[in-house]
Design an enzyme around this catalytic site. Structure first.
Site, PDB file in Angstrom:
ATOM      1  N   GLU A   1      -7.921  -5.152   5.354  1.00 43.91           N
ATOM      2  CA  GLU A   1      -7.900  -4.757   4.123  1.00 43.91           C
ATOM      3  C   GLU A   1      -6.678  -5.677   3.269  1.00 43.91           C
ATOM      4  OE1 GLU A   1      -7.963  -0.741   5.513  1.00 43.91           O
ATOM      5  OE2 GLU A   1      -9.004  -0.404   3.505  1.00 43.91           O
TER       6      GLU A   1
ATOM      7  N   ARG B   1      -9.737  15.562   7.329  1.00 44.35           N
ATOM      8  CA  ARG B   1     -10.403  16.043   6.125  1.00 44.35           C
ATOM      9  C   ARG B   1     -11.898  16.437   6.738  1.00 44.35           C
ATOM     10  NH1 ARG B   1     -10.012  10.386   3.334  1.00 44.35           N
ATOM     11  NH2 ARG B   1      -7.731  10.082   3.281  1.00 44.35           N
TER      12      ARG B   1
ATOM     13  N   GLY C   1     -11.674   5.054  10.758  1.00 40.17           N
ATOM     14  CA  GLY C   1     -10.079   5.161  11.048  1.00 40.17           C
ATOM     15  C   GLY C   1      -9.817   6.662  10.753  1.00 40.17           C
TER      16      GLY C   1
ATOM     17  N   ASN D   1       0.834  -1.322  -0.095  1.00 42.76           N
ATOM     18  CA  ASN D   1      -0.183   0.114  -0.312  1.00 42.76           C
ATOM     19  C   ASN D   1       0.961   1.191  -0.062  1.00 42.76           C
ATOM     20  OD1 ASN D   1      -1.881   2.301   0.485  1.00 42.76           O
ATOM     21  ND2 ASN D   1      -2.776   1.109   2.362  1.00 42.76           N
TER      22      ASN D   1
ATOM     23  N   HIS E   1     -16.828   2.643   8.747  1.00 40.42           N
ATOM     24  CA  HIS E   1     -15.604   2.381   8.803  1.00 40.42           C
ATOM     25  C   HIS E   1     -14.859   3.832   9.195  1.00 40.42           C
ATOM     26  CE1 HIS E   1     -11.472   1.203   6.891  1.00 40.42           C
ATOM     27  NE2 HIS E   1     -11.270   2.663   7.321  1.00 40.42           N
TER      28      HIS E   1
ATOM     29  N   ASN F   1     -11.922   0.651  18.420  1.00 40.56           N
ATOM     30  CA  ASN F   1     -11.391   0.961  19.863  1.00 40.56           C
ATOM     31  C   ASN F   1     -12.016   1.889  20.693  1.00 40.56           C
ATOM     32  OD1 ASN F   1      -8.670  -0.619  19.679  1.00 40.56           O
ATOM     33  ND2 ASN F   1      -8.466   0.624  17.770  1.00 40.56           N
TER      34      ASN F   1
ATOM     35  N   HIS G   1     -12.624   3.171   0.329  1.00 36.95           N
ATOM     36  CA  HIS G   1     -12.609   2.047   1.554  1.00 36.95           C
ATOM     37  C   HIS G   1     -13.433   0.793   1.284  1.00 36.95           C
ATOM     38  CE1 HIS G   1     -12.064   5.534   4.748  1.00 36.95           C
ATOM     39  NE2 HIS G   1     -10.879   5.048   4.297  1.00 36.95           N
TER      40      HIS G   1
ATOM     41  N   ASP H   1      -5.612  12.501  16.356  1.00 34.21           N
ATOM     42  CA  ASP H   1      -5.666  11.045  16.920  1.00 34.21           C
ATOM     43  C   ASP H   1      -6.614  11.225  17.869  1.00 34.21           C
ATOM     44  OD1 ASP H   1      -4.919   8.928  18.639  1.00 34.21           O
ATOM     45  OD2 ASP H   1      -3.722   8.333  17.369  1.00 34.21           O
ATOM     46  N   PHE H   2      -7.614  10.321  17.841  1.00 37.65           N
ATOM     47  CA  PHE H   2      -8.620  10.014  18.943  1.00 37.65           C
ATOM     48  C   PHE H   2      -8.140   9.938  20.384  1.00 37.65           C
ATOM     49  CE2 PHE H   2     -13.055  10.193  18.707  1.00 37.65           C
ATOM     50  CZ  PHE H   2     -13.548  10.257  17.532  1.00 37.65           C
ATOM     51  N   ARG H   3      -6.947   9.270  20.587  1.00 33.40           N
ATOM     52  CA  ARG H   3      -6.522   9.055  21.925  1.00 33.40           C
ATOM     53  C   ARG H   3      -6.093  10.313  22.505  1.00 33.40           C
ATOM     54  NH1 ARG H   3      -3.023   4.180  19.542  1.00 33.40           N
ATOM     55  NH2 ARG H   3      -3.287   5.629  17.744  1.00 33.40           N
TER      56      ARG H   3
ATOM     57  N   ARG I   1      -2.815  -2.249  -3.168  1.00 35.24           N
ATOM     58  CA  ARG I   1      -3.763  -1.305  -2.985  1.00 35.24           C
ATOM     59  C   ARG I   1      -3.954  -0.242  -3.816  1.00 35.24           C
ATOM     60  NH1 ARG I   1      -5.395   2.984   1.680  1.00 35.24           N
ATOM     61  NH2 ARG I   1      -7.648   2.966   1.379  1.00 35.24           N
TER      62      ARG I   1
ATOM     63  N   GLY J   1     -13.282   2.957  15.051  1.00 31.71           N
ATOM     64  CA  GLY J   1     -14.429   2.117  15.182  1.00 31.71           C
ATOM     65  C   GLY J   1     -14.346   0.966  16.151  1.00 31.71           C
TER      66      GLY J   1
HETATM   67  P1  AMP Z   1      -6.639   3.594  10.932  1.00 34.79           P
HETATM   68  O1  AMP Z   1      -6.799   4.743   9.839  1.00 34.79           O
HETATM   69  O2  AMP Z   1      -7.929   2.630  10.767  1.00 34.79           O
HETATM   70  O3  AMP Z   1      -5.444   2.914  10.997  1.00 34.79           O
HETATM   71  O4  AMP Z   1      -7.155   4.439  12.236  1.00 34.79           O
HETATM   72  C1  AMP Z   1      -6.139   5.092  12.848  1.00 34.79           C
HETATM   73  C2  AMP Z   1      -6.914   6.144  14.024  1.00 34.79           C
HETATM   74  O5  AMP Z   1      -7.626   5.295  14.823  1.00 34.79           O
HETATM   75  C3  AMP Z   1      -6.053   6.718  14.846  1.00 34.79           C
HETATM   76  O6  AMP Z   1      -5.732   7.931  14.337  1.00 34.79           O
HETATM   77  C4  AMP Z   1      -6.778   6.906  16.176  1.00 34.79           C
HETATM   78  O7  AMP Z   1      -7.471   8.084  16.016  1.00 34.79           O
HETATM   79  C5  AMP Z   1      -7.478   5.879  16.309  1.00 34.79           C
HETATM   80  N1  AMP Z   1      -7.032   4.769  17.141  1.00 34.79           N
HETATM   81  C6  AMP Z   1      -6.440   3.977  17.146  1.00 34.79           C
HETATM   82  N2  AMP Z   1      -6.152   3.040  18.343  1.00 34.79           N
HETATM   83  C7  AMP Z   1      -7.072   3.745  19.330  1.00 34.79           C
HETATM   84  C8  AMP Z   1      -7.405   3.526  20.614  1.00 34.79           C
HETATM   85  N3  AMP Z   1      -7.001   2.642  21.245  1.00 34.79           N
HETATM   86  N4  AMP Z   1      -8.487   4.355  20.910  1.00 34.79           N
HETATM   87  C9  AMP Z   1      -9.137   5.287  20.322  1.00 34.79           C
HETATM   88  N5  AMP Z   1      -8.722   5.648  18.880  1.00 34.79           N
HETATM   89  C10 AMP Z   1      -7.791   4.771  18.362  1.00 34.79           C
END
Ligand code: AMP
Length: 405
Positions: free
Chosen positions: A383, A240, A209, A9, A207, A333, A179, A281-283, A90, A331
């Site tokens: 994926e 975005r 992420g 990818n 989805h 986590n 996606h 980042d959600f964390r 991809r 989604g």
């Molecule tokens: P992805 O694009 O599917 O790899 O998702 C990445 C995003 O998932 C990161 O930017 C985080 O915002 C979120 N993420 C990953 N791990 C966690 C977690 N343990 N708790 C909350 N959000 C998470």
């Protein structure tokens, strides 16, 4: 040929790769090449449970792949003799041309390049990755798996923008969706997990992420999706904007004197959660909210509001919904996102079980109550595995003999 499949990818300055056993599904090795073209390049590689790292300048994608393959060798595997059955790539945009996994030839590369007008951030990087990998592995099938393919079947009313029809036709302006590999894989897994026939299920897949999209799927056919001509439309994402009034673009052009590239950058890289509160980042977002940061709170509320809007729209689009499924980094986590997205919808037959929702479990699972009419699930996306399986079918004695397009 029963060998493993290498999945690549390739992004503008990064390459994600995974060597995967398409039967068992496990990753034999995986890694990420980052900051290609910059002085501080880095490769993180994991093989046999052991992590290794390379730091130093990485001139281009070809060198990135060469260095990554050297890390396979250092960890004890010579990729050129590892019996690789196929390489799966991809590819983000397949336009109207590509709607199933496609064996890569010079013509296919030219067509993917031509589609760069629709995906200027993605397709050129995909082509560089393909060409680099084909030089290293000239003798195995290389297969392109398109992010848009699953949405090829969108009904006309869902894929058509209400703009001048001739202008739209002349410039390929329609909703393509992205996606798709994830939405297809996850909706298939939902049927497996529930022991139901996919053809009988009406599904909403979320989805979520760093990029995020929603889809409405009836009996395995995509009926609507939130991303459009580009992956910018729809849900609020990490960086975005998702849906905005298109008038904002003209307003910024005229009032802020931003040119097209600056607006492109603003909406793709400086908006979404990051634009609203500085982090994507959600964390980190949750930490800021816990510290009382009001911008972070608003960003979260906007995110959830938009998500609920799409869930509402797709409940009506499908009429009867059997499952709502959360997948991808957020989604899978973020327990609070799942709870807030579906809070107060008992009258629509949607009841989350709060204990199941917070259970520490990495496997695909149901998180709704036993009495919920709509089954709510968390299903890890994969994926890479979906791409590996599609690519393997092109190996000399692969499962399915498929055409070029
Ligand atoms: P992805 O694009 O599917 O790899 O998702 C990445 C995003 O998932 C990161 O930017 C985080 O915002 C979120 N993420 C990953 N791990 C966690 C977690 N343990 N708790 C909350 N959000 C998470």
């Amino acid at each position: 040929m029963n060998g493993p499949v290498l999945v690549i990818n390739s992004g503008s300055s990064s390459i994600k790769y995974q060597l995967i056993d398409p039967d068992g599904g496990e990753a034999i090795a995986s890694g990420l090449v980052e900051r290609i073209g910059e002085p501080d390049g880095v490769i993180g590689h994991r093989q046999g449970g052991i992590d290794s790292e390379h730091r130093g300048p990485i001139a281009d994608h070809a060198e990135g792949l060469r260095l990554a393959f050297a890390m396979f060798a250092e960890a004890g595997m010579d990729l050129t003799t590892a019996g690789i059955a196929a390489v799966g790539h991809r590819v983000v945009h397949g336009g109207e041309v590509f709607y199933r996994p496609t064996r890569i030839t010079a013509d296919v590369i030219a067509e993917i390049s031509r589609l760069s007008a629709l995906a200027p951030l993605h397709n050129p990087a995909n082509v560089v990755g393909i060409e680099s990998a084909m030089r290293v592995f000239p003798d195995v099938p290389h297969v392109a798996v398109f992010d848009t393919a699953f949405f090829h079947t969108l009904p006309a009313e869902a894929r058509t923008y209400a703009i001048d029809a001739q202008v739209a036709a002349a410039h390929g302006v329609r909703r393509y969706g992205f996606h798709g590999t994830s939405h297809e894989y996850v909706s298939g897994r939902v049927a497996e997990v529930l022991g139901r026939d996919n053809a009988e299920l009406n599904q909403i897949v979320l989805h979520l992420g760093n990029g995020a999209s929603a889809s409405a799927i009836a009996g395995g056919r995509a009926m609507d999706t939130s991303m459009g001509l580009t992956p910018l439309e729809g849900l609020v994402m990490g960086t975005r904007s998702g849906d905005i009034d298109p008038g904002i673009v003209m307003h910024l052009r005229r009032s802020a004197d931003l040119d097209v590239d600056a607006i492109d950058d603003l909406l793709n890289r400086g908006s979404g959660l990051k634009g609203l509160c500085g982090v994507n980042d959600f964390r980190e977002l949750r930490r800021l909210i816990a510290d009382g940061d009001e911008a972070a709170r608003l960003a979260y509320d906007v995110y959830i509001h938009r998500l609920r809007k799409y869930i509402g729209a797709y409940l009506v689009t499908l009429g009867r919904v059997d499952t709502i499924t959360f997948t991808a980094g957020v989604g899978e986590n973020a327990v609070e996102v799942r709870a807030d997205a579906l809070a107060g919808l008992e009258s629509l037959g949607i009841e989350i079980d709060l204990e199941r929702n917070v259970a520490k479990d990495r496997s695909a699972r149901v998180i709704s109550t036993d009495s919920s009419r709509v089954t709510v699930l968390v299903v890890p996306t994969n994926e890479e595995l979906a791409i590996a399986r599609a690519a393997r079918s092109f190996a000399p004695d692969g499962a399915v003999e498929q055409g070029q397009r």
